[in-house]
Scaffold this motif. Structure first.
Motif, short mmCIF file in Angstrom:
data_model
loop_
_atom_site.label_atom_id
_atom_site.label_comp_id
_atom_site.label_asym_id
_atom_site.label_seq_id
_atom_site.Cartn_x
_atom_site.Cartn_y
_atom_site.Cartn_z
N UNK A 56 31.48 -24.46 -40.47
CA UNK A 56 32.12 -25.37 -39.51
C UNK A 56 33.48 -24.82 -39.07
N UNK A 57 34.21 -24.23 -39.98
CA UNK A 57 35.51 -23.65 -39.64
C UNK A 57 35.34 -22.46 -38.72
N UNK A 58 34.35 -21.62 -38.99
CA UNK A 58 34.10 -20.46 -38.13
C UNK A 58 33.65 -20.90 -36.73
N UNK A 59 32.88 -21.97 -36.65
CA UNK A 59 32.45 -22.47 -35.34
C UNK A 59 33.61 -23.10 -34.58
N UNK A 60 34.56 -23.72 -35.28
CA UNK A 60 35.66 -24.39 -34.60
C UNK A 60 36.81 -23.45 -34.22
N UNK A 61 36.82 -22.23 -34.72
CA UNK A 61 37.91 -21.30 -34.45
C UNK A 61 37.85 -20.61 -33.08
N UNK A 62 36.71 -20.18 -32.56
CA UNK A 62 36.69 -19.42 -31.31
C UNK A 62 37.34 -20.07 -30.09
#
Length: 84
Positions: A56-62
């Protein structure tokens, strides 16, 4: 003025994207939660699944990285110009 507006746009976008407290207070239904609320909800169980949290963090970072990289030249020029 373009560098000032770019720096202001980046800071405003990041603060609204990462806003946690106001949506927590205002939103009444769980289907309208923002990404920071969803990520914090994933970690609030008795035994959190850290793989899902990191996904979820990787998806929310871009989105924040994309806004910064699109305005990076103006942002750096604005920061350098303010030091002079």
């Amino acid at each position: 003025m373009k560098t000032t507006f770019a720096a202001g746009a980046i800071i405003t976008f990041m603060s609204s994207w990462n806003n946690y407290l106001w949506p927590l207070i205002v939103l009444q239904t769980p289907d309208k939660r923002t990404i920071p609320l969803l990520v914090s909800n994933l970690g609030s169980s008795y035994s959190p699944d850290f793989g899902v949290i990191m996904t979820a963090i990787v998806i929310s970072t871009p989105p924040t990285a994309l806004v910064f990289f699109l305005m990076q030249k103006q942002f750096v020029a604005g920061m350098v110009g303010s030091v002079k």
